[in-house]
Design an enzyme around this catalytic site. Structure first.
Site, PDB file in Angstrom:
ATOM      1  N   TRP A  14      40.481  28.262  -6.783  1.00 22.25           N
ATOM      2  CA  TRP A  14      41.266  29.192  -6.335  1.00 22.25           C
ATOM      3  C   TRP A  14      42.135  29.828  -7.716  1.00 22.25           C
ATOM      4  O   TRP A  14      42.577  30.961  -7.763  1.00 22.25           O
ATOM      5  CB  TRP A  14      42.186  28.891  -5.125  1.00 22.25           C
ATOM      6  CG  TRP A  14      41.211  28.814  -3.997  1.00 22.25           C
ATOM      7  CD1 TRP A  14      41.255  27.649  -3.249  1.00 22.25           C
ATOM      8  CD2 TRP A  14      40.607  29.890  -3.470  1.00 22.25           C
ATOM      9  NE1 TRP A  14      40.088  27.870  -2.206  1.00 22.25           N
ATOM     10  CE2 TRP A  14      40.080  29.262  -2.023  1.00 22.25           C
ATOM     11  CE3 TRP A  14      40.518  31.429  -3.386  1.00 22.25           C
ATOM     12  CZ2 TRP A  14      39.148  29.949  -1.313  1.00 22.25           C
ATOM     13  CZ3 TRP A  14      39.751  31.974  -2.557  1.00 22.25           C
ATOM     14  CH2 TRP A  14      38.985  31.344  -1.555  1.00 22.25           C
TER      15      TRP A  14
ATOM     16  N   ASP B 241      50.717  29.376  -5.741  1.00 25.59           N
ATOM     17  CA  ASP B 241      49.934  29.364  -4.733  1.00 25.59           C
ATOM     18  C   ASP B 241      49.966  28.069  -4.039  1.00 25.59           C
ATOM     19  O   ASP B 241      49.137  27.147  -4.373  1.00 25.59           O
ATOM     20  CB  ASP B 241      48.306  29.722  -5.074  1.00 25.59           C
ATOM     21  CG  ASP B 241      47.368  29.895  -3.912  1.00 25.59           C
ATOM     22  OD1 ASP B 241      47.830  29.715  -2.792  1.00 25.59           O
ATOM     23  OD2 ASP B 241      46.166  30.162  -4.204  1.00 25.59           O
TER      24      ASP B 241
ATOM     25  N   LYS C 181      45.797  27.744   6.567  1.00 26.79           N
ATOM     26  CA  LYS C 181      45.706  26.226   6.475  1.00 26.79           C
ATOM     27  C   LYS C 181      46.951  25.568   7.194  1.00 26.79           C
ATOM     28  O   LYS C 181      46.624  24.890   8.076  1.00 26.79           O
ATOM     29  CB  LYS C 181      45.521  25.909   4.983  1.00 26.79           C
ATOM     30  CG  LYS C 181      44.256  26.195   4.581  1.00 26.79           C
ATOM     31  CD  LYS C 181      44.049  27.275   3.550  1.00 26.79           C
ATOM     32  CE  LYS C 181      42.447  27.574   3.117  1.00 26.79           C
ATOM     33  NZ  LYS C 181      42.592  28.589   1.956  1.00 26.79           N
TER      34      LYS C 181
HETATM   35  C1  LIG Z   1      42.220  29.448   1.126  1.00 32.56           C
HETATM   36  C2  LIG Z   1      42.740  29.534  -0.150  1.00 32.56           C
HETATM   37  C3  LIG Z   1      42.848  30.889  -0.746  1.00 32.56           C
HETATM   38  C4  LIG Z   1      42.287  32.074  -0.187  1.00 32.56           C
HETATM   39  O1  LIG Z   1      42.881  32.632   0.930  1.00 32.56           O
HETATM   40  P1  LIG Z   1      42.600  34.020   1.648  1.00 32.56           P
HETATM   41  O2  LIG Z   1      43.684  33.995   2.597  1.00 32.56           O
HETATM   42  O3  LIG Z   1      41.292  33.891   2.153  1.00 32.56           O
HETATM   43  O4  LIG Z   1      42.797  34.952   0.563  1.00 32.56           O
HETATM   44  C5  LIG Z   1      43.722  30.810  -1.932  1.00 32.56           C
HETATM   45  N1  LIG Z   1      44.287  29.851  -2.477  1.00 32.56           N
HETATM   46  C6  LIG Z   1      44.169  28.407  -1.988  1.00 32.56           C
HETATM   47  C7  LIG Z   1      44.780  27.470  -2.593  1.00 32.56           C
HETATM   48  C8  LIG Z   1      43.333  28.549  -0.749  1.00 32.56           C
HETATM   49  O5  LIG Z   1      43.314  27.197  -0.053  1.00 32.56           O
END
Ligand SMILES: *Cc1c(COP(=O)(O)O)cnc(C)c1O
Length: 363
Positions: free
Chosen positions: A104, A174, A198
């Site tokens: 990511w 993030d 999540k």
């Molecule tokens: C799942 C995830 C994403 C992507 O998220 P989306 O909502 O599908 O864009 C980005 N960064 C991390 C750390 C993730 O676990």
């Protein structure tokens, strides 16, 4: 637990607290005497505004968000932030730092690269991202527009234990896969963002926590919908928000508060981690964790078995025994146990019992 629910280790969307699903079910047809479901309420109604305000206040309370930060509820997921961040905060003539600790983080970097000048301030790609870079491996630019990191690497099963000091350069995190899982100091960051699916609720909303001076410093010459300032000025009601998802996020935040807040959640997550990593390490080498011990994530636990055949067998026997979602991401292979806040410790106990049995039979 309700009948027919199985232990769901999906990496995202992921398992929800059963109490939250029950509450949503009870309020489905008539929310608080409105005679409507939350999904049927006007986003301009008092009833809906109270939900959104309460979600915002609960998040601020649980995370200890300082007064000079705003909480925004946006759409497009975390991936949309990969573009929105540089669009707002990376002006021509400046460069942004990205620390590459996994899939990511790389995606965020690649997206930013299409919009401006970016630098890699550290990477563990040469070891297939099996650890977080050490502080002395980082080369941070003191003049960067911002520095970006991914606090938990969902695919590789690694997690920052403490965050780098970036001085006056705003740190952007993030936190999609570990927000609300442990205590940390929000003021170390200029901005935090997290897709909800999540640790916060269902898919459909991304939570942004951003310092007001950074919101104000965003580029003015971009479309209104892309500006943080537009959403901040309109309390995340510039256009129709994903209202039902935000309602579920509010219920999840109430559930976290009911558990005892972040300190209690952190302890619960540490106990789950201790049990699972203890089991991985305690079967005479049958299971091998893929992450370096000091970078091990408490949210996503990745490990291998002696052969791919045994891994396939493990996944199919686990499925038959009531454990779903254990297949690792194709870039790492093996097994991935995603156990976000909502995953009950009882399910980890059950999985570790299964793992010990499996090792005994197949070792
Ligand atoms: C799942 C995830 C994403 C992507 O998220 P989306 O909502 O599908 O864009 C980005 N960064 C991390 C750390 C993730 O676990």
């Amino acid at each position: 637990m309700a009948d027919k629910r199985i232990w769901n280790f999906n990496p995202g969307p992921a398992t929800m607290p059963v109490a939250v699903l029950e509450k949503a079910k009870n309020e489905m047809l008539d929310y608080a005497g409105t005679g409507m479901s939350v999904m049927e309420l006007s986003h301009r109604s008092k009833a809906y505004e109270a939900i959104q305000n309460s979600a915002r206040a609960l998040l601020a309370e649980l995370l200890g968000i300082p007064a000079n930060y705003k909480v925004l509820f946006l759409q497009g997921g975390a991936s949309f932030q990969f573009a929105m961040i540089p669009m707002n905060l990376l002006p021509a003539g400046k460069s942004a730092d990205y620390i590459l600790s996994g899939y990511w983080a790389q995606k965020a970097y690649k997206e930013a690269k299409t919009l401006g000048t970016v630098r890699v301030a550290g990477t563990t790609e040469s070891v297939n991202f099996n650890r977080i870079p050490d502080a002395n491996e980082l080369q941070l630019d003191a003049n960067a527009a911002y520095a970006h990191l991914t606090s938990n690497n969902t695919i590789f099963g690694t997690q920052w234990k403490s965050f780098p000091k970036t001085g006056s350069v705003p740190l952007i995190g993030d936190m999609s896969s570990d927000i609300l899982s442990r205590k940390f100091d929000v003021s170390q960051f200029g901005m935090i963002y997290a897709g909800a699916q999540k640790n916060l609720g269902p898919a459909g909303v991304v939570v942004v926590i951003m310092r007001e001076d950074l919101i104000a410093a965003g580029r003015a010459d971009i479309p209104a919908i892309m500006k943080y300032s537009t959403h901040a000025e309109n309390d995340s009601l510039y256009n129709t928000p994903p209202s039902y998802t935000i309602y579920l996020v509010k219920l999840v935040l109430e559930w976290v508060k009911g558990l005892g807040g972040l300190a209690a959640v952190e302890k619960r997550n540490e106990e789950k981690g201790k049990l699972l990593y203890g089991t991985i390490d305690g079967q005479g080498g049958f299971y091998k964790g893929t992450a370096d011990a000091k970078s091990r994530s408490l949210m996503n636990v990745t490990f291998r078995l002696p052969s791919e055949e045994l891994e396939t067998k493990f996944i199919s026997e686990a499925q038959a025994a009531g454990f779903a979602g254990l297949k690792g991401h194709r870039s790492v292979g093996g097994i991935r146990v995603s156990m976000y806040n909502a995953f009950e410790p009882e399910g980890i106990k059950a999985l570790t019992d299964f793992m010990k049995e499996f090792a005994k039979k197949n070792g």
